[in-house]
Scaffold this motif. Structure first.
Motif, PDB file in Angstrom:
ATOM      1  N   ARG A 171     -14.740  16.780  59.880  1.00 17.43           N
ATOM      2  CA  ARG A 171     -15.366  16.270  61.105  1.00 17.43           C
ATOM      3  C   ARG A 171     -16.479  15.259  60.784  1.00 17.43           C
ATOM      4  O   ARG A 171     -16.566  14.198  61.388  1.00 17.43           O
ATOM      5  N   ARG A 228      -3.639  19.423  55.178  1.00 22.27           N
ATOM      6  CA  ARG A 228      -3.783  20.814  55.609  1.00 22.27           C
ATOM      7  C   ARG A 228      -3.063  21.710  54.614  1.00 22.27           C
ATOM      8  O   ARG A 228      -1.973  21.387  54.154  1.00 22.27           O
ATOM      9  N   TRP A 264     -13.620  22.385  57.874  1.00 30.08           N
ATOM     10  CA  TRP A 264     -13.464  21.567  59.079  1.00 30.08           C
ATOM     11  C   TRP A 264     -14.718  20.735  59.331  1.00 30.08           C
ATOM     12  O   TRP A 264     -14.631  19.588  59.762  1.00 30.08           O
TER      13      TRP A 264
END
Length: 134
Positions: A28, A82, A24
């Motif tokens: 990000r 994902r 993540w």
């Protein structure tokens, strides 16, 4: 978008900057630098070996991103992919092209892999477009 500048970033649990990232954290960092979109950190929502907590954490993340990420069936470079791990959608990466994605795994540096081949093609769950102000 320059995907290669992220290749080689070291893995770091809960890492959120170029000194080390988790999956993540990489998404990000990429979204901030390449798309100008600030995504939440989610450092407090992490999975453990407790699969019930994994499911709750994934649901919390999904709800909080519903106005930023738009599910798509036609992924483009810069979209988020994902993946299901142990049956839960807990791994993410960035689409580079029709076959490749940028990601980082525990104890490995960030790399570009094929999501249309084993093991990732069996784990892919969904693709999301990141909403920008453009």
């Amino acid at each position: 978008m320059d995907f290669n500048k992220y290749v080689g970033l070291p893995y770091r649990h809960k890492g959120r900057d170029a000194s080390g990232v988790d999956c993540w954290g990489l998404v990000r960092l990429f979204c901030k630098q390449e798309l100008g979109v600030e995504l939440p950190s989610f450092n407090g929502v992490y999975y453990t070996t407790d699969t019930e907590f994994v499911g709750e954490g994934a649901n919390e993340i999904r709800k909080s991103l519903s106005d930023i990420l738009i599910k798509t069936e036609d992924p483009k470079p810069g979209d988020i992919c994902r993946f299901n791990i142990i049956g839960y959608p807990i791994h993410v990466g960035i689409v580079c092209d029709a076959r490749h994605f940028l990601h980082v795994e525990e104890f490995k540096n960030a790399n570009i892999a094929r999501y249309d081949r084993n093991p990732w093609n069996k784990r892919i769950s969904e693709f999301y477009h990141v909403r920008t102000d453009d």
